[in-house]
Structure formats: structure tokens, C-alpha cells
Design a protein around this motif. Structure first.
Motif, PDB file in Angstrom:
ATOM      1  N   TRP A 125      87.102  37.748  66.775  1.00 48.18           N
ATOM      2  CA  TRP A 125      88.441  37.657  66.181  1.00 48.18           C
ATOM      3  C   TRP A 125      89.348  38.801  66.636  1.00 48.18           C
ATOM      4  O   TRP A 125      90.484  38.584  67.071  1.00 48.18           O
ATOM      5  CB  TRP A 125      88.313  37.654  64.648  1.00 48.18           C
ATOM      6  N   LYS A 126      88.816  40.010  66.573  1.00 47.30           N
ATOM      7  CA  LYS A 126      89.634  41.168  66.929  1.00 47.30           C
ATOM      8  C   LYS A 126      89.576  41.462  68.420  1.00 47.30           C
ATOM      9  O   LYS A 126      90.594  41.790  69.039  1.00 47.30           O
ATOM     10  CB  LYS A 126      89.147  42.387  66.138  1.00 47.30           C
ATOM     11  N   TRP A 136      89.805  35.502  49.093  1.00 42.52           N
ATOM     12  CA  TRP A 136      89.127  34.801  50.180  1.00 42.52           C
ATOM     13  C   TRP A 136      87.612  34.761  49.931  1.00 42.52           C
ATOM     14  O   TRP A 136      86.973  33.715  50.063  1.00 42.52           O
ATOM     15  CB  TRP A 136      89.394  35.511  51.510  1.00 42.52           C
ATOM     16  N   PHE A 177      85.309  32.189  62.936  1.00 40.42           N
ATOM     17  CA  PHE A 177      84.427  31.935  61.787  1.00 40.42           C
ATOM     18  C   PHE A 177      83.316  30.953  62.179  1.00 40.42           C
ATOM     19  O   PHE A 177      82.128  31.214  61.969  1.00 40.42           O
ATOM     20  CB  PHE A 177      85.273  31.376  60.633  1.00 40.42           C
ATOM     21  N   GLN A 203      91.855  39.706  50.172  1.00 36.61           N
ATOM     22  CA  GLN A 203      90.530  39.461  50.730  1.00 36.61           C
ATOM     23  C   GLN A 203      89.519  39.123  49.632  1.00 36.61           C
ATOM     24  O   GLN A 203      88.580  38.357  49.856  1.00 36.61           O
ATOM     25  CB  GLN A 203      90.054  40.678  51.528  1.00 36.61           C
ATOM     26  N   MET A 244      81.892  38.540  64.303  1.00 32.00           N
ATOM     27  CA  MET A 244      83.235  38.180  63.839  1.00 32.00           C
ATOM     28  C   MET A 244      84.269  39.169  64.368  1.00 32.00           C
ATOM     29  O   MET A 244      85.353  38.770  64.823  1.00 32.00           O
ATOM     30  CB  MET A 244      83.247  38.173  62.308  1.00 32.00           C
ATOM     31  N   GLU A 255      90.308  37.824  70.307  1.00 33.74           N
ATOM     32  CA  GLU A 255      91.516  37.262  69.703  1.00 33.74           C
ATOM     33  C   GLU A 255      91.450  35.744  69.542  1.00 33.74           C
ATOM     34  O   GLU A 255      92.441  35.030  69.748  1.00 33.74           O
ATOM     35  CB  GLU A 255      92.749  37.659  70.510  1.00 33.74           C
ATOM     36  N   LEU A 270      91.285  32.620  63.643  1.00 37.86           N
ATOM     37  CA  LEU A 270      90.361  32.984  62.564  1.00 37.86           C
ATOM     38  C   LEU A 270      89.298  31.918  62.328  1.00 37.86           C
ATOM     39  O   LEU A 270      88.103  32.229  62.257  1.00 37.86           O
ATOM     40  CB  LEU A 270      91.162  33.226  61.274  1.00 37.86           C
ATOM     41  N   PHE A 317      91.935  38.823  56.284  1.00 39.44           N
ATOM     42  CA  PHE A 317      92.150  37.473  56.811  1.00 39.44           C
ATOM     43  C   PHE A 317      93.616  37.066  56.735  1.00 39.44           C
ATOM     44  O   PHE A 317      94.083  36.244  57.527  1.00 39.44           O
ATOM     45  CB  PHE A 317      91.294  36.470  56.038  1.00 39.44           C
ATOM     46  N   THR A 318      94.361  37.582  55.766  1.00 41.01           N
ATOM     47  CA  THR A 318      95.788  37.260  55.635  1.00 41.01           C
ATOM     48  C   THR A 318      96.560  38.561  55.427  1.00 41.01           C
ATOM     49  O   THR A 318      96.000  39.576  55.020  1.00 41.01           O
ATOM     50  CB  THR A 318      96.032  36.315  54.446  1.00 41.01           C
TER      51      THR A 318
END
Length: 291
Positions: free
Chosen positions: A54-55, A143, A65, A140, A50, A58, A61, A124-125
Motif C-alpha cells: 500500500w505504501k 475500521w 488488502f 482507524q 500491507m 502504492e 487500499l 485507512f481514511t
């Protein structure tokens, strides 16, 4: 009161992670009777994949996932096809040793792929933390709780409303009887491995924003997930959730009121207590027999 509530929020967050890992243990045990000691490494693969997707790359999300979950499920499928199914005499001890070997192998793969450094991911947000009675609740946490509740509800619908879910229950009760009825038990075992690995991967990706992730994180998380499963009742989905939440809250209270050094001790003290007092777990044998 404020301090107690803060510890409770922390315990619920960690407990939800333990619960989803415990669900993976219980699902596989129900269908195959096997304790997969490589399950913690699925958590590690989920977390590090992940972070990379994601990081590092890029990806959005949701895309990161889904790719992570599918990738970890594929690893679970490969484990079943290459290491478990090929055993000529599948004695339980032999299978457990194979899963331990798989755990060591996957940990080595994680070290080669991501190195020995710890990695992290943002929440996540970007919402600010919520204030509730003086305690802070991280977005989180919401989430994690939301996704865990959706997964538990989805599993209940899967087992109760779908033919495949009912076929897996039939295999859990008696593989031989299921085979006589025309249920492909080998496919059900394969599906159980894939779903169990997916749950481990989800547990890993959910934990990335609240803790550092590294190649050796799976061992402790896997053991705590196993403790949660045993505490609630191995084989019971609701027992896994109950055991995970109880373990998380007890850990948070122990760390908050006594010492941070007790965090890992509490899990294994609870495991020993439940093995001595009620080996079938809190929800008992009836819940273990049927998912």
C-alpha cells in the motif's frame, strides 16, 4: 469520566486486534487440535506486506488488502503441506515444536525481507478524529471494529450455512467419523490453516496505522492472541472475541491508571488466573466443543 472513556476506546481497539488473532488460534485448534505458535508471524507478515503493497508500491487500499490476505493464506497452506502433513508420527508435542521452528524461520524471513527497522502506514481514511464526551475516537478504530464484526458474522454464516463450514465442524467433533461420512478431513485441515493464517494477516494489516511494525512484532502479538483465546475459551469464536476485548480493555486501564510497564504483564497474569480458576476459559467447555 473522560479519561476512562479514552482508555476504553484504546482498549477496544487493541482488544479487537487480539480478538481476530485469537480467532485464528481457535479456528485451527477446532479442526486440528493444534496450537500454532507461528500464528504471530502471520500477523507480522500481514502488517509488513500491507505496508509494502500500500505504501511502497502504492496499490489501492482494497487491492493491497486482498493481496496481503491471499499471500499470508498461501504461507499458511505451505506450512501445512510442507511442515505439518509430512510428519510421519504427528504427536502433538512434535507438531508444536514444528510450529515454534516455523515461527523462528518466518521471523528470519521477515528480517531479511524488511530489515530490522520499524515501519508504519497511514490511517485507512483521512477523516479527522471524532469527539465523544470529551474523548477522542480515531477513524482507524471504527475500521478495525467494523472489519472484525464483519469477519465474526461471516464466520458464523460460514459454519452454519455452508456445507464446507459444516464439514469443518464435523472434523472438529470427530475426524474419524467425518472420514467415514466421506468428508475429506485433510482438505478441511488445509482450509483451516489457510483461514487461520488469513485471520492473522488481517490482524496484522489492521494494526499498521496505529503502531510501528517490524519483523519481531509477531511474537508478542501472537502470545497475546493466545492469551485472549485461552481467556475466552480456546475453540470458541465468541470466546475469542470476548477474551480479546477483555484483554485489551484491562491492558488500557492498567496502563492508564497504573503504569505502562504493566501492559505486557497484564496479559500473562490474566492467562495464569484463568488457567488456575477456569482452564476451559470464560465460555466453558460447551463452547469449546463446537464452534
Amino acid at each position: 469520566m473522560q479519561e476512562l472513556l479514552q482508555y476504553f476506546f484504546s482498549g477496544i481497539t487493541n482488544g479487537a486486534i487480539y480478538a481476530i488473532i485469537a480467532l485464528g488460534f481457535s479456528m485451527l485448534f477446532n479442526t486440528t487440535g493444534l496450537i500454532n505458535f507461528a500464528h504471530g508471524e502471520f500477523v507480522m507478515l500481514g502488517a509488513l506486506s500491507m505496508i509494502t503493497l500500500w505504501k511502497g508500491l502504492e496499490l489501492p487500499l482494497m487491492a493491497a488488502f486482498m493481496v496481503t490476505v491471499v499471500g499470508v493464506s498461501a504461507v499458511g497452506l505451505l506450512l501445512e503441506r510442507l511442515a505439518i502433513r509430512s510428519v510421519r508420527k504427528p504427536h502433538p508435542i512434535v507438531l508444536v515444536i514444528i510450529t515454534i521452528g516455523a515461527s523462528i524461520f518466518l521471523r528470519g524471513v521477515g528480517m531479511l525481507g524488511w530489515g530490522k527497522d520499524a515501519h508504519s502506514a497511514p490511517s485507512f481514511t483521512d477523516h479527522a478524529p471524532f469527539e465523544l464526551a470529551g474523548a477522542t475516537l480515531l477513524p482507524q478504530t471504527l475500521w478495525i471494529l467494523g472489519i472484525v464484526l464483519i469477519i465474526v458474522a461471516g464466520l458464523q454464516l460460514f459454519y452454519r450455512r455452508t456445507l464446507t463450514g459444516k464439514a469443518m465442524i464435523a472434523c472438529a467433533i470427530s475426524k474419524k467419523a467425518a472420514w467415514i461420512l466421506g468428508i475429506p478431513s485433510e482438505r478441511m485441515v488445509l482450509l483451516a490453516f489457510a483461514m487461520s493464517a488469513a485471520l492473522g494477516g488481517i490482524g496484522g494489516l489492521l494494526i499498521t496505522p496505529i503502531t510501528m511494525s517490524s519483523y519481531d512484532m509477531g511474537t508478542m502479538l501472537g502470545l497475546k492472541g493466545f492469551c485472549a483465546a485461552m481467556l475466552g475459551g480456546l475453540g470458541s469464536s465468541w470466546g475469542a472475541v470476548l477474551g480479546g476485548v477483555l484483554l485489551g480493555v484491562m491492558e488500557a486501564l492498567g496502563v492508564g491508571f497504573f503504569s505502562s510497564g504493566l501492559k505486557d504483564v497484564i496479559a500473562f497474569v490474566l492467562l495464569l488466573l484463568i488457567l488456575y480458576v477456569r482452564p476451559s476459559g470464560i465460555l466453558g467447555t460447551k463452547a469449546v466443543q463446537r464452534f
